[in-house]
Design a protein around this motif. Structure first.
Motif: not given
Length: 301
Positions: A234-235, A244-248, A259-267, A286-288
């Motif tokens: 998403s954006k 905005l990427l959030v791994a399932k 193991t870990y859960y991954y999230g990333e925001a790119i701009a 996701r909100a944080q």
């Protein structure tokens, strides 16, 4: 009384007696074998082994010690064709040179280089700078554009800890560090600044990477994963060029079994690529992640 001797003959009798053949002493045997052939002496008949020389009317014998006559050489069609091929360019070049040398020389056109001119008045430095290409829209110390880490968090800044991140340090944050290092240099990597902290079981990294102007679009395209079927894409609000990427599903660290859960925001802002990464023990909040990305974007804007 005669004075001639008694045995004197009449005139002509002696000559007749000398011309008359002598009677054969024996009768030839018709059944006798022929006499053997005796070759003539070499001194008298020449060299019997010398080859005959053929003339216009027949074979002629060559005298002893003389050089035999040579046969006249005749040129075939192939030799005549080769002679024509070789002589053709030479004759053509000679004819062309003769024609060209007889023509008058053609004068060359005059040079049309513009004459340099100089302005009579002094140049305004500000106006000249405004007329030139604009400089990088983000320059100076990138570390001053980074957000501050939250209070109570533990500093885990990469590299030497001063906030600057080299290409080698940046590549070490990936599992395929060698390939990533080559890719960053090929994408026009210029410099990078980062801040990293840990809050509880989650680790956050905020990074500003600046590229050369010709490569920044290619760099941001390469940062977005090609396969995003296992991620929510998403954006974040306020930026149409953001991702905005959030791994399932959880991932495994490259150098361990954890193991870990991954999230990333790119701009992107001009030539600077902003990334906000989170490595969480549980599914990413996701909100944080959006809140950190928005605050960092506002520092760049």
């Amino acid at each position: 009384m005669s004075t001639e001797p008694a045995d004197a003959a009449e005139p002509g009798t002696a000559a007749a007696a000398e011309q008359a053949p002598a009677p054969p002493t024996s009768v030839p045997n018709p059944f006798a074998p022929p006499a053997p052939f005796v070759p003539a002496s070499p001194s008298a008949a020449g060299n019997p082994f010398a080859p005959p020389v053929f003339g216009a009317t027949g074979p002629d014998l060559v005298e002893s010690g003389a050089e035999p006559a040579r046969r006249r050489r005749r040129f075939g069609a192939g030799a005549l064709f080769l002679t024509a091929v070789l002589a053709g360019p030479v004759i053509g070049a000679a004819v062309g040179y003769a024609i060209q040398s007889s023509r008058p020389p053609t004068p060359l056109p005059a040079l049309t280089a513009p004459k340099p001119t100089y302005p009579a008045e002094r140049v305004d430095a500000a106006a000249l700078a405004a007329a030139g290409p604009p400089p990088l829209n983000i320059d100076g110390d990138l570390r001053r554009l980074l957000i501050d880490r939250p209070a109570g968090s533990t500093d885990r800044t990469d590299g030497d800890g001063d906030g600057w991140l080299s290409a080698a340090d940046r590549a070490e944050t990936f599992g395929d560090s060698e390939d990533m290092f080559v890719e960053m240099l090929g994408n026009g990597f210029r410099r990078a600044a980062t801040v990293r902290w840990k809050s509880g079981d989650d680790t956050y990294r905020v990074m500003l990477v600046q590229y050369v102007p010709e490569s920044v679009v290619k760099a941001i395209t390469g940062m977005v994963p090609s396969g995003t079927s296992d991620m929510d894409v998403s954006k974040f609000p306020g930026n149409d060029e953001s991702v905005l990427l959030v791994a399932k599903q959880p991932y495994t660290y490259a150098r361990s079994t954890e193991t870990y859960y991954y999230g990333e925001a790119i701009a992107r802002k001009g030539t600077v690529l902003m990334t906000v990464q989170v490595y969480a023990k549980n599914p990413v909040d996701r909100a944080q992640l959006e809140d950190i990305a928005k605050r960092q974007w506002e520092r760049l804007a």
